[in-house]
Enzyme design. Structure first.
Site, PDB file in Angstrom:
ATOM      1  N   GLU A   1       3.500 -15.230  -0.706  1.00  0.00           N
ATOM      2  CA  GLU A   1       3.935 -14.623  -1.526  1.00  0.00           C
ATOM      3  C   GLU A   1       5.989 -14.294  -1.278  1.00  0.00           C
ATOM      4  OE1 GLU A   1       2.418 -10.634  -1.659  1.00  0.00           O
ATOM      5  OE2 GLU A   1       1.904 -11.431  -3.778  1.00  0.00           O
TER       6      GLU A   1
ATOM      7  N   GLY B   1      -4.101  -4.923   3.804  1.00  0.00           N
ATOM      8  CA  GLY B   1      -5.643  -4.801   3.706  1.00  0.00           C
ATOM      9  C   GLY B   1      -6.120  -5.175   4.362  1.00  0.00           C
TER      10      GLY B   1
ATOM     11  N   CYS C   1       1.353  -8.244  -8.404  1.00  0.00           N
ATOM     12  CA  CYS C   1       0.009  -8.870  -8.166  1.00  0.00           C
ATOM     13  C   CYS C   1      -0.479 -10.601  -8.930  1.00  0.00           C
ATOM     14  CB  CYS C   1      -0.743  -8.487  -7.782  1.00  0.00           C
ATOM     15  SG  CYS C   1      -1.156  -7.590  -8.822  1.00  0.00           S
TER      16      CYS C   1
ATOM     17  N   GLU D   1      -7.540  -5.096  -3.559  1.00  0.00           N
ATOM     18  CA  GLU D   1      -6.604  -5.810  -4.067  1.00  0.00           C
ATOM     19  C   GLU D   1      -5.668  -5.757  -3.931  1.00  0.00           C
ATOM     20  OE1 GLU D   1      -7.776  -6.966  -6.823  1.00  0.00           O
ATOM     21  OE2 GLU D   1     -10.166  -5.830  -7.249  1.00  0.00           O
TER      22      GLU D   1
ATOM     23  N   LYS E   1      -2.745   8.365  -1.614  1.00  0.00           N
ATOM     24  CA  LYS E   1      -1.451   8.681  -0.540  1.00  0.00           C
ATOM     25  C   LYS E   1      -1.124   7.460  -1.299  1.00  0.00           C
ATOM     26  CE  LYS E   1       0.267   6.108   2.747  1.00  0.00           C
ATOM     27  NZ  LYS E   1       1.696   5.704   1.447  1.00  0.00           N
TER      28      LYS E   1
HETATM   29  P1  NDP Z   1       1.572  -2.781   1.075  1.00  0.00           P
HETATM   30  O1  NDP Z   1       0.432  -3.085   2.067  1.00  0.00           O
HETATM   31  O2  NDP Z   1       3.050  -2.413   2.054  1.00  0.00           O
HETATM   32  O3  NDP Z   1       1.861  -1.305   0.988  1.00  0.00           O
HETATM   33  C1  NDP Z   1       0.377  -0.196  -0.404  1.00  0.00           C
HETATM   34  C2  NDP Z   1       0.020   0.929   0.590  1.00  0.00           C
HETATM   35  O4  NDP Z   1      -0.651   0.684   1.818  1.00  0.00           O
HETATM   36  C3  NDP Z   1       1.245   1.715   0.620  1.00  0.00           C
HETATM   37  O5  NDP Z   1       0.994   2.824  -0.019  1.00  0.00           O
HETATM   38  C4  NDP Z   1       1.804   2.120   2.394  1.00  0.00           C
HETATM   39  O6  NDP Z   1       2.501   3.349   2.741  1.00  0.00           O
HETATM   40  C5  NDP Z   1       0.244   1.179   2.554  1.00  0.00           C
HETATM   41  N1  NDP Z   1       0.583   1.197   3.804  1.00  0.00           N
HETATM   42  C6  NDP Z   1       1.299   0.482   4.656  1.00  0.00           C
HETATM   43  N2  NDP Z   1       1.116   0.415   6.062  1.00  0.00           N
HETATM   44  C7  NDP Z   1      -0.406   0.982   6.159  1.00  0.00           C
HETATM   45  C8  NDP Z   1      -1.730   1.203   7.264  1.00  0.00           C
HETATM   46  N3  NDP Z   1      -1.277   0.746   8.109  1.00  0.00           N
HETATM   47  N4  NDP Z   1      -2.639   1.909   6.916  1.00  0.00           N
HETATM   48  C9  NDP Z   1      -2.599   2.308   5.671  1.00  0.00           C
HETATM   49  N5  NDP Z   1      -2.428   2.518   4.439  1.00  0.00           N
HETATM   50  C10 NDP Z   1      -1.276   1.823   4.954  1.00  0.00           C
HETATM   51  O7  NDP Z   1       2.013  -3.312  -0.354  1.00  0.00           O
HETATM   52  P2  NDP Z   1       3.021  -2.783  -1.432  1.00  0.00           P
HETATM   53  O8  NDP Z   1       3.068  -1.542  -0.915  1.00  0.00           O
HETATM   54  O9  NDP Z   1       4.743  -3.749  -0.337  1.00  0.00           O
HETATM   55  O10 NDP Z   1       2.763  -3.740  -2.242  1.00  0.00           O
HETATM   56  C11 NDP Z   1       2.984  -4.795  -2.848  1.00  0.00           C
HETATM   57  C12 NDP Z   1       1.859  -6.239  -2.339  1.00  0.00           C
HETATM   58  O11 NDP Z   1       0.634  -5.663  -3.208  1.00  0.00           O
HETATM   59  C13 NDP Z   1       1.771  -7.610  -2.473  1.00  0.00           C
HETATM   60  O12 NDP Z   1       1.145  -8.296  -1.532  1.00  0.00           O
HETATM   61  C14 NDP Z   1       1.306  -7.333  -4.316  1.00  0.00           C
HETATM   62  O13 NDP Z   1       0.793  -9.518  -4.379  1.00  0.00           O
HETATM   63  C15 NDP Z   1       0.406  -6.726  -4.020  1.00  0.00           C
HETATM   64  N6  NDP Z   1      -0.642  -6.318  -5.214  1.00  0.00           N
HETATM   65  C16 NDP Z   1      -1.610  -6.625  -5.432  1.00  0.00           C
HETATM   66  C17 NDP Z   1      -2.221  -6.469  -6.659  1.00  0.00           C
HETATM   67  C18 NDP Z   1      -3.959  -6.704  -6.733  1.00  0.00           C
HETATM   68  O14 NDP Z   1      -4.630  -6.487  -7.703  1.00  0.00           O
HETATM   69  N7  NDP Z   1      -4.426  -7.547  -6.177  1.00  0.00           N
HETATM   70  C19 NDP Z   1      -1.448  -4.830  -7.590  1.00  0.00           C
HETATM   71  C20 NDP Z   1      -0.111  -4.893  -7.198  1.00  0.00           C
HETATM   72  C21 NDP Z   1       0.048  -5.409  -6.286  1.00  0.00           C
HETATM   73  P3  NDP Z   1       3.908   3.643   2.836  1.00  0.00           P
HETATM   74  O15 NDP Z   1       4.363   2.616   1.062  1.00  0.00           O
HETATM   75  O16 NDP Z   1       3.928   4.445   3.274  1.00  0.00           O
HETATM   76  O17 NDP Z   1       3.841   1.988   3.585  1.00  0.00           O
END
Ligand code: NDP
Length: 497
Positions: free
Chosen positions: A384, A233, A284, A250, A175
């Protein structure tokens, strides 16, 4: 005319049972609709999980080197399509082309690396403590893996997760983020062409609340590999814990560069600007804090300001542009709200406003921003922001730099600029992050080393390198006794002592 894309379930491109779609917009120009995508539901996720379940026995039984050959074919296809994927990414996610090419290259690199794992996937063969007995350990696949990814590395991150999961013999339900479904679709199209059998890879687009939850809650999905916000997460982790699922997380970061008084300030400026404003601060591993020995604050700030002023904003597809847009209007609002907070905490040196000149008004642009005189525990130094906002934190010496660097809930990446080898080695020891750079910025991980963070950046798992396989395999220890008699470990072999 906007193209409509489908989901990929059991080897077929299909519509959602909901009959609903959503649009993906170009963040550099919201008038440009990249495509229309299926708003997947619980029921669609269920069908994808069922398809992954049906495909599992055959895929598991396929020898790992043969699985690796399909990954290799995928890597080759990614190479052939690198420019097309990179341009599609710049359009949908906004990062400048050079960085988009880097993102795709990370996907290619991990595909080649994991293709090779098909012929390695080492376990241990060790002597048994008993005579005429053989002892070894092997990795086994776990089952169906749910892969939930963010938008900021829309090709690299899905590949970082899917390649090790698949080479290890698991099947996948993927997803992607709702801001980048086109990139995900292009990747899965190439996976289909590469020859992954039907049901081994399934793509379900749709919201996190609907599709994400369905994957996390399904008793049939045994592993969740998630990258995104720390708050998301945590909620995934809580829900998955009810079924004792393996969850690899992550999460967020608040990465810092330390600049010592003996540093090459021009080099430090290069590293900081690239880490802070590359991908518009939406990595990130982006640098959002610069911790500087007081003696060099002024010269460093002058250099940073002079160079950051010259950064050109615009569409990532324009090769002359340095900084692309933020992902969506909500991100623009979030960054704006932190500027208000920052004005009460530090001194605004540069930027601080959305950029709306000319065609920029149609996109989500924000000027590169620098605050000086920030204290380590200020909110802009702790939370962040995920945008082009840099906080400069003055400190007295190395020890106070280490304290400031480590005083955060996150622990992904860090860097130090110094010419003193002793200080560099202390930093490698003292910085509480999963990645440490010496005389380089906070970004630039390579796919054959473990990638991940300490503290609330993760839950102890790692992506990339051999370590990635740990998330997607169970260890099996095997003992073969060829003595022809019962030998009791820890009992029969104690007699001679
Ligand atoms: P989100 O947590 O908003 O979303 C990440 C994914 O999770 C999306 O596919 C989202 O779907 C989905 N999602 C959202 N809510 C739920 C839920 N309740 N249950 C299951 N899945 C869900 O993060 P972002 O996409 O905004 O990404 C940015 C974040 O990612 C930053 O905090 C960044 O630091 C982190 N990141 C960390 C990395 C690492 O390796 N440590 C690398 C890259 C980014 P939808 O888009 O449909 O809302």
């Amino acid at each position: 005319m906007t193209d409509t894309f489908q989901m990929f379930i059991a080897g077929e491109w299909v519509d959602s049972v909901s009959g609903q779609t959503f649009d993906s917009l170009n963040p550099a120009d919201r008038r440009d609709v990249v495509g229309r995508f299926q708003a997947g539901t619980n029921a669609d996720a269920g069908m994808a999980i069922r398809a992954a379940e049906m495909a599992l026995p055959r895929w598991k039984a396929t020898p790992a080197p043969k699985r690796g050959e399909i990954l290799y074919a995928f890597a080759e296809l990614m190479r052939d399509n690198k420019e097309r994927l990179s341009r599609a990414m710049s359009r949908e996610m906004g990062k400048v082309l050079a960085e988009a090419r880097g993102d795709v290259q990370e996907g290619i690199d991990i595909a080649y690396l994991m293709a090779g794992e098909g012929r390695r996937m080492f376990g241990d063969t060790v002597p048994s403590e008993l005579p005429d007995k053989w002892a070894m350990s092997i990795r086994s696949p776990i089952g169906i893996v749910g892969i939930i990814t963010p938008w900021n590395f829309p090709v690299a991150i899905p590949c970082w997760k899917m390649m090790p999961a698949l080479v290890a013999g698991n099947t996948v339900v993927f997803k992607p983020a709702s801001d980048t479904p086109h990139c995900a679709t292009l990747v899965v199209e190439l996976m289909e062409q590469a020859g992954f059998p039907p049901g081994v890879v399934n793509l379900v687009t749709g919201s996190g609340a609907e599709v994400g939850n369905a994957i996390v809650d399904s008793p049939d999905v045994k592993v969740i590999s998630f990258t995104g916000h720390t708050s998301t997460g945590k909620s995934i982790s809580e829900r998955a814990a009810k079924r004792l699922k393996r969850v690899s997380l992550e999460l967020g970061g608040k990465n810092a560069v330390v600049v010592m008084r003996d540093a090459d300030l021009d080099l430090a400026t290069d590293g900081i600007l690239w880490s802070a404003f590359g991908t518009t601060g939406q990595r990130c591993t982006a640098c959002s804090r610069v911790i500087v020995e007081k003696r060099v604050v002024e010269p460093l700030l002058e250099k940073l300001e002079a160079r950051a002023k010259k950064l050109r904003l615009g569409s990532g597809l324009d090769e002359k542009v340095d900084v692309g847009p933020l992902i969506n209007p909500a991100a623009l609002d979030k960054v704006g709200s932190y500027i208000d907070i920052g004005r009460t905490e530090g001194e605004l040196v540069l930027g601080g406003t959305p950029a709306t000149d000319g065609d920029l008004q149609y996109g989500n642009f924000f000027s590169p921003t620098i605050f000086s005189g920030v204290m380590p525990m200020d909110r802009i130094a702790q939370e962040e922001i995920f945008g082009p906002v840099l906080s400069v934190i003055p400190v007295d010496d190395y020890d106070s730099a280490v304290t400031a660097l480590n005083q955060t809930r996150y622990g992904l990446s860090s860097a130090i600029f110094t010419r003193d080898a002793n200080t560099a080695f202390r930093a490698m020891r003292d910085f509480e992050t999963g990645i440490v750079y010496v005389n380089a910025g906070t970004t630039g991980a390579e796919t054959h080393l473990p990638f991940g963070g300490w503290k609330e950046t993760g839950n102890g798992h790692r992506e990339a390198g051999h370590a990635a396989l740990d998330s997607f395999t169970e260890w099996k220890s095997i003992y073969v006794d060829f003595s022809g008699r019962l030998q009791r470990a820890q009992i029969d072999n104690q007699e001679q002592l």
